[in-house]
Write a protein that holds these residues in place. Sequence first.
Motif, mmCIF file in Angstrom:
data_model
loop_
_atom_site.group_PDB
_atom_site.id
_atom_site.type_symbol
_atom_site.label_atom_id
_atom_site.label_comp_id
_atom_site.label_asym_id
_atom_site.label_seq_id
_atom_site.Cartn_x
_atom_site.Cartn_y
_atom_site.Cartn_z
ATOM 1 N N SER A 91 8.006 -37.645 21.256
ATOM 2 C CA SER A 91 7.330 -36.670 22.121
ATOM 3 C C SER A 91 6.840 -35.432 21.366
ATOM 4 O O SER A 91 5.988 -34.693 21.866
ATOM 5 C CB SER A 91 8.270 -36.234 23.248
ATOM 6 N N LEU A 92 7.361 -35.220 20.178
ATOM 7 C CA LEU A 92 6.994 -34.022 19.433
ATOM 8 C C LEU A 92 5.562 -34.130 18.900
ATOM 9 O O LEU A 92 5.187 -35.135 18.299
ATOM 10 C CB LEU A 92 7.963 -33.833 18.248
ATOM 11 N N VAL A 93 4.740 -33.087 19.136
ATOM 12 C CA VAL A 93 3.359 -33.066 18.641
ATOM 13 C C VAL A 93 3.117 -31.717 17.947
ATOM 14 O O VAL A 93 2.462 -30.821 18.495
ATOM 15 C CB VAL A 93 2.347 -33.270 19.791
ATOM 16 N N PRO A 94 3.640 -31.557 16.759
ATOM 17 C CA PRO A 94 3.459 -30.269 16.057
ATOM 18 C C PRO A 94 2.033 -30.097 15.571
ATOM 19 O O PRO A 94 1.371 -31.051 15.181
ATOM 20 C CB PRO A 94 4.433 -30.357 14.890
ATOM 21 N N ASP A 95 1.574 -28.866 15.602
ATOM 22 C CA ASP A 95 0.261 -28.541 15.064
ATOM 23 C C ASP A 95 0.357 -28.576 13.537
ATOM 24 O O ASP A 95 1.274 -27.985 12.962
ATOM 25 C CB ASP A 95 -0.139 -27.150 15.541
ATOM 26 N N PRO A 96 -0.573 -29.284 12.856
ATOM 27 C CA PRO A 96 -0.524 -29.317 11.390
ATOM 28 C C PRO A 96 -0.457 -27.934 10.761
ATOM 29 O O PRO A 96 0.221 -27.744 9.740
ATOM 30 C CB PRO A 96 -1.818 -30.047 11.017
ATOM 31 N N ASP A 97 -1.134 -26.969 11.377
ATOM 32 C CA ASP A 97 -1.110 -25.612 10.817
ATOM 33 C C ASP A 97 0.295 -25.025 10.820
ATOM 34 O O ASP A 97 0.640 -24.207 9.952
ATOM 35 C CB ASP A 97 -2.054 -24.703 11.599
ATOM 36 N N SER A 98 1.097 -25.446 11.799
ATOM 37 C CA SER A 98 2.461 -24.912 11.879
ATOM 38 C C SER A 98 3.347 -25.445 10.773
ATOM 39 O O SER A 98 4.406 -24.872 10.482
ATOM 40 C CB SER A 98 3.084 -25.263 13.240
ATOM 41 N N LEU A 99 2.928 -26.537 10.143
ATOM 42 C CA LEU A 99 3.697 -27.130 9.054
ATOM 43 C C LEU A 99 3.151 -26.744 7.683
ATOM 44 O O LEU A 99 3.741 -27.082 6.655
ATOM 45 C CB LEU A 99 3.700 -28.659 9.177
ATOM 46 N N ALA A 100 2.020 -26.066 7.669
ATOM 47 C CA ALA A 100 1.311 -25.815 6.418
ATOM 48 C C ALA A 100 2.112 -24.946 5.454
ATOM 49 O O ALA A 100 2.195 -25.232 4.255
ATOM 50 C CB ALA A 100 -0.043 -25.173 6.703
ATOM 51 N N ALA A 101 2.707 -23.868 5.960
ATOM 52 C CA ALA A 101 3.452 -22.969 5.082
ATOM 53 C C ALA A 101 4.644 -23.681 4.465
ATOM 54 O O ALA A 101 4.925 -23.538 3.267
ATOM 55 C CB ALA A 101 3.902 -21.732 5.852
ATOM 56 N N GLY A 102 5.364 -24.449 5.284
ATOM 57 C CA GLY A 102 6.501 -25.195 4.777
ATOM 58 C C GLY A 102 6.096 -26.244 3.764
ATOM 59 O O GLY A 102 6.805 -26.484 2.773
ATOM 60 N N THR A 103 4.952 -26.872 3.997
ATOM 61 C CA THR A 103 4.445 -27.876 3.066
ATOM 62 C C THR A 103 4.097 -27.232 1.730
ATOM 63 O O THR A 103 4.403 -27.775 0.656
ATOM 64 C CB THR A 103 3.204 -28.575 3.649
ATOM 65 N N ALA A 104 3.472 -26.072 1.789
ATOM 66 C CA ALA A 104 3.104 -25.373 0.560
ATOM 67 C C ALA A 104 4.338 -24.961 -0.228
ATOM 68 O O ALA A 104 4.357 -25.024 -1.466
ATOM 69 C CB ALA A 104 2.260 -24.149 0.893
ATOM 70 N N SER A 105 5.391 -24.555 0.480
ATOM 71 C CA SER A 105 6.613 -24.105 -0.182
ATOM 72 C C SER A 105 7.378 -25.266 -0.813
ATOM 73 O O SER A 105 7.817 -25.183 -1.963
ATOM 74 C CB SER A 105 7.514 -23.395 0.831
ATOM 75 N N ALA A 106 7.512 -26.379 -0.064
ATOM 76 C CA ALA A 106 8.313 -27.513 -0.535
ATOM 77 C C ALA A 106 7.509 -28.506 -1.359
ATOM 78 O O ALA A 106 8.080 -29.342 -2.056
ATOM 79 C CB ALA A 106 8.936 -28.237 0.662
ATOM 80 N N GLY A 107 6.182 -28.440 -1.262
ATOM 81 C CA GLY A 107 5.341 -29.406 -1.966
ATOM 82 C C GLY A 107 5.258 -30.726 -1.251
ATOM 83 O O GLY A 107 4.707 -31.704 -1.786
ATOM 84 N N VAL A 108 5.734 -30.802 -0.008
ATOM 85 C CA VAL A 108 5.734 -32.026 0.792
ATOM 86 C C VAL A 108 5.987 -31.587 2.240
ATOM 87 O O VAL A 108 6.695 -30.606 2.482
ATOM 88 C CB VAL A 108 6.827 -33.002 0.274
#
Length: 444
Positions: A65-82
Amino acid sequence: MIQVSPFDSGLYQTLLSDTEAGRWLNDQAQIRAMLRVEGELAEAQAEAGLIPAEAASAIAAAAASLVPDPDSLAAGTASAGVPIPALVKALKAALPAEQARWVHFGATSQDIVDTALVLNCAELITLFESRLKAMITALADLADAQRGTLVAGRTRTQQAVPMSFGFKVAQWLSPLLRQLERLEELKPRLLKTQLGGAVGTLAAMGDKADLCGQILARRLGLGCGNNWHTQRDSLVELSGWLGLCTGALGKMSQDWLLMAQTEVGEIRFSNGGASSTMPQKCNPVNAEIMLAMARHNAGLVGQMHQAMLHEHERSGSSWAQEWLLLPQQLMSTAVALKHGLDAMAHIEINPTRMLHNLGAFNGVIYAEAATFELARSMPRDQAASLLKQACSEAMSGDAHLFDLVARHSGVQLDVTQMQQRLLSDGATTAWLDAVLQQARAQQP
């Protein structure tokens, strides 16, 4: 969002992108697939007795049911590299603490990203197979319809000898049949899960590790791949297949471009693009894009081989390189197939122009056939010498080759009879029938 690639451009999306393929290549598709893997992993671990069943059910429901906005994951992706740490954080936030602690249990980010990639590749393979089969059917119909049409066979860009146009079409078709075979062989090596944990040993799952991997594969409908974190040969094999597929389409489209030149005029496309200042033009856009995709993919194949060079048990750089390359190849292949099918729906054959081109240069294209015909009544070396002289005279004068042959040998050759022999003799009929039989076997 920054748009750099024409694949992502609103301006070029209809020309250089493909909506159906994009459904499995965009951010939302990746997120859906990663969440599906997280949910199924929890269910597999519960089935194996590794985590509580109630927690697994809650995790699976939240992941669905979870539908996260890609933008909401962008900062975390940039920090972790994944993207996985940010995605896992969002998934845990949707659950009570007691259930959230079992999310992503014992897995590593690469397990989720790679398995999600494979799930989306499976969908794209289905799309490729469907389009390849439709392309094969269209080409088979054209080859059968044109088997009795003569066209100039050309070697090294020059007219060589006449041949069946239907047979030429069958030559475009043959590699596509082989591509279907290769894809079927590739599937078991590619469509498999990735589950290795921190360094590929899955140690965190203890004695349930292997069982969890087998159950996860069954639940996802994939083969059990265990660990291939740094062994990327199956993805590189897919890359090679994509390069071969667009290469086969590119060879075909390059022939189309040459045959559609105004001075040649043997084919045209009724959906060709117009010029802003030259209303007589009908530009073969489909063929142009197919050839561009072939060249683009060919260059990316080599880069994908570079992406095999992972250090030790995980590479950040080589893995990231795949993210840049493989989606482009997948999209390029979808685009080439889309344009190929569009072209086949609008191709127009001009047999009259084909026959006219055969008569260019006073019939010298029939020299080989005439040599073998004359060899029925004289030594072959003599026939070859006579035809060489006749060709030279025909190319430099106004007399037809057959009139010159008659003048020098007393043998009057019949062009109509020779054309029929060129269509029926040799291996044309047998080989064309064999290709068509293979093509018809692909039809439902």
